[in-house]
Design a protein around this motif. Sequence first.
Motif, short mmCIF file in Angstrom:
data_model
loop_
_atom_site.label_atom_id
_atom_site.label_comp_id
_atom_site.label_asym_id
_atom_site.label_seq_id
_atom_site.Cartn_x
_atom_site.Cartn_y
_atom_site.Cartn_z
N THR A 150 6.21 4.44 -8.82
CA THR A 150 6.04 5.13 -7.54
C THR A 150 4.57 5.28 -7.18
O THR A 150 4.16 5.04 -6.04
CB THR A 150 6.72 6.51 -7.58
N ILE A 202 2.95 3.40 -3.91
CA ILE A 202 2.33 4.24 -2.88
C ILE A 202 0.88 3.83 -2.66
O ILE A 202 0.38 3.85 -1.53
CB ILE A 202 2.42 5.73 -3.28
N PHE A 258 -2.29 8.34 -1.79
CA PHE A 258 -1.72 8.12 -0.46
C PHE A 258 -2.75 7.50 0.47
O PHE A 258 -2.43 6.61 1.27
CB PHE A 258 -1.21 9.44 0.13
N VAL A 271 12.58 2.92 -6.70
CA VAL A 271 11.49 3.42 -5.85
C VAL A 271 11.74 3.07 -4.39
O VAL A 271 11.56 3.90 -3.49
CB VAL A 271 10.14 2.84 -6.33
N THR A 298 10.12 4.98 -0.74
CA THR A 298 8.71 4.62 -0.82
C THR A 298 8.48 3.28 -0.15
O THR A 298 9.20 2.31 -0.42
CB THR A 298 8.25 4.54 -2.29
N ARG A 357 3.17 5.83 1.74
CA ARG A 357 4.22 6.84 1.92
C ARG A 357 5.24 6.71 0.81
O ARG A 357 5.62 5.59 0.44
CB ARG A 357 4.90 6.72 3.28
N GLY A 358 5.69 7.83 0.28
CA GLY A 358 6.69 7.81 -0.77
C GLY A 358 6.94 9.19 -1.32
O GLY A 358 6.20 10.14 -1.03
N THR A 359 7.97 9.31 -2.12
CA THR A 359 8.33 10.60 -2.69
C THR A 359 8.99 10.40 -4.05
O THR A 359 9.81 9.50 -4.22
CB THR A 359 9.29 11.37 -1.75
N THR A 379 12.71 8.83 -5.56
CA THR A 379 12.77 7.94 -6.72
C THR A 379 13.77 8.47 -7.75
O THR A 379 14.54 7.70 -8.33
CB THR A 379 11.38 7.83 -7.36
N GLN A 381 13.98 0.04 5.78
CA GLN A 381 12.58 0.43 5.90
C GLN A 381 11.92 -0.24 7.09
O GLN A 381 11.23 0.40 7.89
CB GLN A 381 11.83 0.09 4.62
#
Length: 343
Positions: free
Chosen positions: A84, A88, A216, A277, A282, A288-290, A294, A333
């Motif tokens: 992740t 990112i 980020f 992921v 993400t 951008r991602g979290t 995940t 996405q």
Amino acid sequence: MTKDPSSVLPEATQAPPPRAAPPAAKAPRGRFPVDARLAGLFGVFVLLCLVGWLTRPDAFFTEGNLSTVLRLAAAIGVVSVGMTFVIISGGIDLSVGSMVALSSVWMTTLATQSFGPVVMVVCALAVGLVCGLINGVLVSYGRVVPFIATLAMYASARGLAERISGRNTQVVRQADFLAFFRGDFLGIPVLIWMFALVFVVGWILLNRTTFGRRTFAVGGNTEAARLAGINVKRHTALVYGVAGLCCGIAAIMVVARTTSGASTNGLYYELDAIAAVVIGGTLLSGGRGTLIGTLIGVLIFTVLGNIFTLNNLDTDIQNIAKGAIIVLAVLLQFRTNRARKST
């Protein structure tokens, strides 16, 4: 008295009064706003659990099966935490499975085991960290495309693992190592505690520290991050180092679960980690991602595999399902990003 000339101008020629600023948008009610994507992912997870219960009501929700699911999710979950960070930041790492294999082989050689469990753990962490930093240096300072740099590590790390082990399985003979990592704490397996600890530390690092904000920033716009004073090259190398360290931790967990080290450990981990992921939301383009997403992605794929196993379904069908889920997630996405840009 002489009047001000501006006061006798016709009304039409006078400047209009300034308009009042529009009222500020009201914040949404509720202290904890819900992410629609995460809510949808959780819904998919609940649906899969329901399918597992309906297909095997006698086995799915048993304590033994749930423990097995969480144990299987632990190692790939730790690898996915590192992945992740890499994605990112705008990169990709195809070598995570090979780094797990090399770390597991190196820590289970007879020479390493002779020094005790502490040295075994340190060896696994050091091998993973060094391999990750090599990837990061090649990508950042060597300006090698991440796909090519990590593909080279994928081949070389797996080959080195085969060379060290002679393509043989190395059995763990350290009783203290097995007693600790295969044991329980408060009724919960140590492997699950390890996964929870890595996840919490990763979440704090990503969301509550300067390192996370820089990750980020680098993934969102590398040039803007550089102009803002971020050492992009050093940060990129450190991000890959984090991924390698996670692979070292995962190697410890795999060795504890299988009681052996082998060059085949971590096979297809790169596919599973990237899939988790991406499913978690993400962006493959970075920025951008979290980690919450995940985590849900890891649980979705682990439960899916468990359902296939309980129902004696072929693994090739499982791999086809994984591939289809990845494609659908990427298409979603792209569609979401296009909709945001149009608005």
